[in-house]
Design an enzyme around this catalytic site. Sequence first.
Site, short mmCIF file in Angstrom:
data_model
loop_
_atom_site.label_atom_id
_atom_site.label_comp_id
_atom_site.label_asym_id
_atom_site.label_seq_id
_atom_site.Cartn_x
_atom_site.Cartn_y
_atom_site.Cartn_z
CG ASN A 9 -2.02 1.78 1.25
OD1 ASN A 9 -1.55 2.25 0.68
ND2 ASN A 9 -2.23 1.11 2.35
CE LYS A 11 -0.04 3.50 4.89
NZ LYS A 11 -0.36 3.30 6.03
CG HIS A 91 -5.85 1.21 4.50
ND1 HIS A 91 -6.16 2.51 5.98
CD2 HIS A 91 -4.78 1.24 4.60
CE1 HIS A 91 -4.51 2.49 6.34
NE2 HIS A 91 -4.08 0.97 5.13
CD GLU A 93 -3.73 5.66 6.69
OE1 GLU A 93 -3.45 5.59 5.10
OE2 GLU A 93 -2.69 5.55 7.42
CD GLU A 162 -3.36 -2.94 7.19
OE1 GLU A 162 -2.43 -2.76 6.96
OE2 GLU A 162 -4.60 -1.81 6.84
N GLY A 168 1.99 2.13 10.42
CA GLY A 168 3.14 3.91 10.33
C GLY A 168 3.47 4.15 11.93
CB SER A 207 5.08 -1.38 12.33
OG SER A 207 4.29 0.11 12.13
C1 PEP Z 1 -1.04 0.44 6.09
O1 PEP Z 1 -0.98 0.93 6.22
O2 PEP Z 1 -2.05 -0.43 5.26
C2 PEP Z 1 -0.06 0.11 6.87
C3 PEP Z 1 -0.14 -1.10 7.00
O3 PEP Z 1 1.26 0.66 6.79
P1 PEP Z 1 2.90 0.35 7.82
O4 PEP Z 1 2.72 -1.04 7.53
O5 PEP Z 1 3.80 2.31 6.89
O6 PEP Z 1 2.15 0.55 9.08
#
Ligand code: PEP
Length: 245
Positions: A9, A11, A91, A93, A162, A168, A207
């Site tokens: 992803n 983003k 997601h 976000e 997630e 993040g 992460s």
């Molecule tokens: C995501 O936004 O789907 C995600 C897992 O981000 P990160 O790996 O940066 O935590």
Amino acid sequence: MRRKLVAANWKMHGSSALTATLLGALVAEPPPCEVVVFPPFPYLPQAVQLAFGAVGVGAQDLSAHVQGAYTGEVSAAMLHEVGARWVLVGHSERRQYHHESDVLIAAKLQRALENGLTPVLCVGETLDEHERGNTERVIASQLQTPLQVLGGGLAGVVIAYEPIWAIGTGRTASAAQVQAVHAFMRSQLAAHDAKLSRLIRLLYGGSVKAANAPELFAQPDVDGGLVGGASLLAEEFLAICVAAR
Ligand code: PEP
């Protein structure tokens, strides 16, 4: 057997140059698992062209509508026409900044499936919900509407767990925590359809890095990962994919 899948992803990061770099690296060194990249909308045709069918390409969102006066939205049919075959849905976000509800998310899943896109449905709890011990309740409620609306159609969906507190933040859920939530998700799915619960792929996101991917992906109910930040670094991302062999 569920084939391992690693999804990137991007983003709202990247450029045409970065699209070329990342796709170039993935195509030059084919990873041992299935890989899908989710670039921002403008780079989708370029990514499709550079993927040569070896890497899947998807969008980060889609409209719940088929077509019409919805300024700024992009339909499932449009995504399919430019070569996308995957799409992220719900997601955190999108849920947080765009107030996406479970009903809207279920409608987006339907549009995706009707148009030949494989949706990756994202679910996950906030830090507050996690600390109050409400993880399972939140996940069950986020799965409930899609299960009711899609029924057996959910077989065409990939689910990504997630935890919002791990996205993040550099704070990863432990492999044991992830396995427990994934096993819970499978039990929720099994209550509707035992076969579906065995076949559906469950990814972990939050992460994920080359250093923690092997332990996370070794869990019996973890079928790969959804990777944000680390997916923008070709070497790091390739190492994560190798961990999903
Ligand atoms: C995501 O936004 O789907 C995600 C897992 O981000 P990160 O790996 O940066 O935590």
